[in-house]
Design a protein around this motif. Structure first.
Motif, short mmCIF file in Angstrom:
data_model
loop_
_atom_site.label_atom_id
_atom_site.label_comp_id
_atom_site.label_asym_id
_atom_site.label_seq_id
_atom_site.Cartn_x
_atom_site.Cartn_y
_atom_site.Cartn_z
N LEU A 194 20.33 69.38 98.97
CA LEU A 194 20.28 68.20 98.11
C LEU A 194 20.29 68.67 96.66
O LEU A 194 19.49 69.53 96.28
CB LEU A 194 19.01 67.39 98.39
N SER A 195 21.18 68.10 95.86
CA SER A 195 21.30 68.53 94.46
C SER A 195 21.82 67.38 93.61
O SER A 195 22.14 66.31 94.11
CB SER A 195 22.23 69.75 94.35
N GLY A 196 21.89 67.62 92.31
CA GLY A 196 22.55 66.67 91.42
C GLY A 196 21.65 65.67 90.71
O GLY A 196 22.14 64.80 89.99
N LEU A 197 20.33 65.77 90.88
CA LEU A 197 19.43 64.83 90.21
C LEU A 197 19.21 65.27 88.77
O LEU A 197 18.70 66.35 88.51
CB LEU A 197 18.09 64.75 90.95
N THR A 198 19.57 64.41 87.82
CA THR A 198 19.31 64.66 86.40
C THR A 198 18.04 63.92 85.99
O THR A 198 17.57 63.01 86.68
CB THR A 198 20.46 64.17 85.53
N PHE A 199 17.50 64.28 84.83
CA PHE A 199 16.27 63.62 84.39
C PHE A 199 16.52 62.16 84.05
O PHE A 199 15.70 61.29 84.36
CB PHE A 199 15.66 64.35 83.19
N ASN A 200 17.66 61.86 83.42
CA ASN A 200 17.97 60.46 83.11
C ASN A 200 18.09 59.63 84.38
O ASN A 200 17.64 58.48 84.44
CB ASN A 200 19.25 60.36 82.28
N ALA A 201 18.70 60.22 85.41
CA ALA A 201 18.81 59.52 86.68
C ALA A 201 17.43 59.33 87.31
O ALA A 201 17.15 58.28 87.91
CB ALA A 201 19.73 60.29 87.63
N PHE A 202 16.57 60.32 87.18
CA PHE A 202 15.20 60.21 87.67
C PHE A 202 14.51 58.99 87.05
O PHE A 202 13.87 58.19 87.76
CB PHE A 202 14.43 61.49 87.33
N LEU A 203 14.64 58.80 85.74
CA LEU A 203 14.04 57.65 85.08
C LEU A 203 14.63 56.34 85.60
O LEU A 203 13.91 55.37 85.85
CB LEU A 203 14.23 57.75 83.57
N ASP A 204 15.95 56.32 85.76
CA ASP A 204 16.61 55.12 86.31
C ASP A 204 16.07 54.78 87.70
O ASP A 204 15.82 53.62 88.02
CB ASP A 204 18.12 55.33 86.39
N HIS A 205 15.91 55.81 88.52
CA HIS A 205 15.43 55.60 89.89
C HIS A 205 13.97 55.12 89.91
O HIS A 205 13.58 54.37 90.80
CB HIS A 205 15.57 56.88 90.71
N ILE A 206 13.17 55.55 88.93
CA ILE A 206 11.81 55.03 88.80
C ILE A 206 11.87 53.53 88.50
O ILE A 206 11.17 52.71 89.13
CB ILE A 206 11.04 55.75 87.69
N GLU A 207 12.71 53.16 87.56
CA GLU A 207 12.80 51.75 87.14
C GLU A 207 13.32 50.86 88.25
O GLU A 207 13.03 49.66 88.28
CB GLU A 207 13.68 51.64 85.90
N ASN A 208 14.10 51.43 89.17
CA ASN A 208 14.71 50.64 90.25
C ASN A 208 13.98 50.78 91.58
O ASN A 208 14.52 50.38 92.63
CB ASN A 208 16.17 51.05 90.41
N ASP A 209 12.77 51.34 91.57
CA ASP A 209 11.94 51.46 92.77
C ASP A 209 12.51 52.39 93.84
O ASP A 209 12.10 52.33 95.00
CB ASP A 209 11.67 50.09 93.41
N ILE A 210 13.43 53.25 93.47
CA ILE A 210 13.99 54.20 94.44
C ILE A 210 13.08 55.42 94.55
O ILE A 210 12.80 55.91 95.64
CB ILE A 210 15.42 54.60 94.03
#
Length: 252
Positions: A194-210
């Motif tokens: 599993l790869s490819g997670l960026t910090f900006n995406a991490f924040l987006d996923h927090i905001e979207n309950d993922i």
């Protein structure tokens, strides 16, 4: 190969996994963490080595029972401020353990969109504030609607460390399990990168309950630590069914 794993390390991991794939091993630990401890012992990873990342400094290892519905812990990270925030949260909002009431316990899952409900009284919620470079853990009194904690947070710098070390390249290993008496046995079946997670995406996923945050503190109910506090650590976690929303997946 996806991610930034060197060819030498990836080939080494593939060789180590191929040696044990399909074979059955007795669990080295009687707890939910037995699968990870057993896998790491078999392939020779020391539990407390000085590498930031589990396997040769390049691959983080995550192991789960094949049919479990438990979330995957991406990484644990203490709150940046205030000092000893987690202990304070447990003391204020936790409940006495029903068997060992001298110890308080808590298990609460905070998301980014709505407040949850703890004991019908307290609500926890994550609040991403990019202008402050922080994620706040807000706590609300559900009976009055008042925010009672609004200064508990992680700094982006602290969280980037977790994302960029523990989530850069993850070998996600699944195993079939069986019980014989009190003993558990694992047959390691599959590993994916599993790869490819960026910090900006991490924040987006927090905001979207993922990606969610869980604070979990209990009490050992058996073993040599029976009756003692069991701090799982506050962890950022993801449901198995949401893996492909967060990571690129490649068979190892």
């Amino acid at each position: 190969m996806a991610g930034t794993v060197s060819n030498i390390v990836m080939e080494s991991f593939k060789a180590d996994f191929d040696k044990i794939k399909g074979k059955e091993f007795k669990s080295n630990r009687r707890s939910n963490t037995g699968i990870g401890k057993t896998f790491e012992d078999i392939i020779g990873v020391e539990e407390n080595n000085n590498l930031l990342v589990d396997y040769k400094g390049e691959i983080e290892l995550k192991s789960q029972r094949a049919y479990t519905q438990s979330k995957i812990t991406l990484f644990t990270k203490a709150l940046t401020s205030p000092p000893s925030a987690t202990s304070s949260i447990v003391e204020k909002y936790g409940s006495p353990d029903p068997v060992y009431p001298q110890h308080k316990i808590i298990h609460s899952c905070a998301q980014g969109t709505n407040f949850n409900s703890l004991k019908g009284r307290w609500g926890f919620k994550l609040d991403v504030r990019r202008d402050e470079s922080r994620i706040y853990l807000l706590i609300k009194d559900l009976q009055t609607g008042k925010i009672v904690e609004n200064d508990i947070y992680w700094s982006f710098d602290d969280l980037k460390d977790g994302v960029e070390t523990k989530c850069k390249n993850i070998a996600y290993i699944t195993a079939k399990t069986k019980k014989i008496g009190e003993e558990e046995y694992f047959t390691f079946e599959k590993a994916v990168l599993l790869s490819g997670l960026t910090f900006n995406a991490f924040l987006d996923h927090i905001e979207n309950d993922i990606i969610v945050f869980e604070i979990r503190k209990g009490v050992f109910k058996s073993g040599k630590n029976k009756g003692q506090p069991h701090d799982h650590g506050g962890g950022f976690r993801i449901a198995k069914k949401k893996i492909d929303l967060v990571f690129k997946r490649e068979q190892i």
